[in-house]
Design an enzyme around this catalytic site. Sequence first.
Site, mmCIF file in Angstrom:
data_model
loop_
_atom_site.group_PDB
_atom_site.id
_atom_site.type_symbol
_atom_site.label_atom_id
_atom_site.label_comp_id
_atom_site.label_asym_id
_atom_site.label_seq_id
_atom_site.Cartn_x
_atom_site.Cartn_y
_atom_site.Cartn_z
ATOM 1 N N LYS A 1 0.338 -1.025 0.066
ATOM 2 C CA LYS A 1 0.254 -0.189 0.122
ATOM 3 C C LYS A 1 0.804 1.552 0.000
ATOM 4 O O LYS A 1 1.788 1.681 0.925
ATOM 5 C CB LYS A 1 -0.936 -0.297 1.218
ATOM 6 C CG LYS A 1 -1.829 0.842 0.838
ATOM 7 C CD LYS A 1 -2.622 0.807 2.655
ATOM 8 C CE LYS A 1 -3.711 1.476 3.079
ATOM 9 N NZ LYS A 1 -4.544 1.308 3.948
ATOM 10 N N SER B 1 -9.629 1.242 3.182
ATOM 11 C CA SER B 1 -9.096 2.248 2.655
ATOM 12 C C SER B 1 -8.349 1.897 1.024
ATOM 13 O O SER B 1 -6.998 2.206 0.834
ATOM 14 C CB SER B 1 -8.124 2.970 3.535
ATOM 15 O OG SER B 1 -7.638 2.002 4.181
ATOM 16 N N SER C 1 -10.122 -1.021 7.214
ATOM 17 C CA SER C 1 -9.038 -1.164 5.922
ATOM 18 C C SER C 1 -8.505 -2.279 4.776
ATOM 19 O O SER C 1 -8.709 -1.697 3.824
ATOM 20 C CB SER C 1 -8.217 0.164 5.650
ATOM 21 O OG SER C 1 -9.191 1.775 5.445
HETATM 22 N N1 GLN Z 1 -13.395 3.290 6.843
HETATM 23 C C1 GLN Z 1 -11.695 3.635 8.266
HETATM 24 C C2 GLN Z 1 -11.739 4.947 8.293
HETATM 25 O O1 GLN Z 1 -12.070 5.836 7.269
HETATM 26 C C3 GLN Z 1 -11.544 3.019 8.005
HETATM 27 C C4 GLN Z 1 -10.291 3.353 7.845
HETATM 28 C C5 GLN Z 1 -8.919 2.353 7.940
HETATM 29 O O2 GLN Z 1 -9.134 1.304 8.765
HETATM 30 N N2 GLN Z 1 -7.890 2.856 7.608
HETATM 31 O O3 GLN Z 1 -11.403 5.864 9.056
#
Ligand code: GLN
Length: 481
Positions: free
Chosen positions: A78, A153, A177
């Site tokens: 990532k 994400s 994410s």
């Molecule tokens: N969707 C969640 C957020 O926007 C989790 C994001 C993540 O796990 N990095 O905070």
Amino acid sequence: MDYLNKSLFEIKELLESGKISSVELTKMCLEQIKHTQNINALISVCEDFALKTAKRVDEDRKNGKKLGALAGIPIVIKDNINLKGTKTTCASKFLENFVSPYTATCAQKLIDADAVIIGKANMDEFAMGSSNENSAFGAALNPKNTMCVPGGSSGGSAASVSAYQCFGALGTDTGGSIREPASFCGVVGLKPTYGRVSRYGVVAFASSLDQVGTLTRSVKDSAIMLEVISGQDKNDMTSSAEKVPNFSNIKSDIKGLKIGIAKEFFNENLNEEVKKSLDDAISFYKKNGAELVDISLPSLDKALAVYYIISSAEAASNLARFDGVRYGVRAQKFSDINDLYFKSRSQGFGGEVKRRIMLGNYVLSSGYFDAFYRKAKKAQKVLKQEFSAAFSKCDVIISPTTANVAFKIGEKSSDPLSMYLTDIFTVPINIVGVPAMSIPCGKNKDGLPIGMQLIAKQWNEEMLFRFGEIFEKNHKEAKNV
Ligand code: GLN
């Protein structure tokens, strides 16, 4: 496709037996990346670095040198994971031209295991989002249906694995994410126990919740990768000295083990097809000798609020370093230092990141700290106690990963609350710090993947592999890749 559709474990055997060389395989992946460019899964492709590594691995293999567990296998990471000499953008305009001066421990461990790092994956800006639409480099698309989001994400990591661009990917998971995009793209996504994998060199979102994990096409692949990236690191004081077991040696028997079922995970908002898949999975486990036990997690519905308070508070602090002085974007015209901060941050950050910073500073500000931040930390303690009580009765907890399958691009982008609600089943796991894995457990009538979440006690990832693999072996049709 003969090689590309193999799992990491299968390709490892083919490489070891000399059926294919790493250079050949890497070239195939590079070709596939070009063919599937439309899904926008990668922000950068490390072509030269990948080919150079592949060549070196092939030579070492020919010379009988002992090689690492991922020797010659193309892997994606990532784009919030530093890799020296490559751009690490976090999908933010702020870091558009930022070149990593050093390598993150988890990426170094891949390199030490002779993996071929082939690209850096698209993501929501600074890992904030559930759809990959918050990327400064454009949304990634779901390979199963390009009208849909891949989740976020770590959407680029999931899409890349699902589209056969690589054999495994690293993602990060602060509130879901890894697991949510895995579920949307039909791959296996593992968030290890907090502290299992070093966060050194991974750009921080919410340090007490962030954890690096894997996206793969099979459960065993996930175990192989976890074994490589785990372990204590002197550069991350939250990484644990806990022993790293031989994860890839997965026990196949689940007889007598207990699966906890909490009604709070199966509420009325659950999509019918998702519910049906989960019911079938539960029956499968029962048939194979697992015992079902009812557990109760009464505060589960508070987890989302707790998450958005704690994660935003930490994000506001962590992102203070992006000030136009040290990293990335710097405003061209400014009157004084405050104006420089203000303009650089206004120009560099996207809308969602700004929202989190404002929310975070608000809950930490005097007058609100007790009402929000302190209260959220107290609720976190309650959730930990409830999970710990539940785990005294069972070995794993089963739940849907998400209440619905992948949604359409644009469907939730103007409604932050409904976007946040996507993570309702995944955020409690980060709040509590335990490991969880999403595995494909079916498809809906339109062929979109459905994922189930298996949750285990701290340091008990082995249990996830065990329950995950037996299901996977008996449900080839549920596999989406
Ligand atoms: N969707 C969640 C957020 O926007 C989790 C994001 C993540 O796990 N990095 O905070």
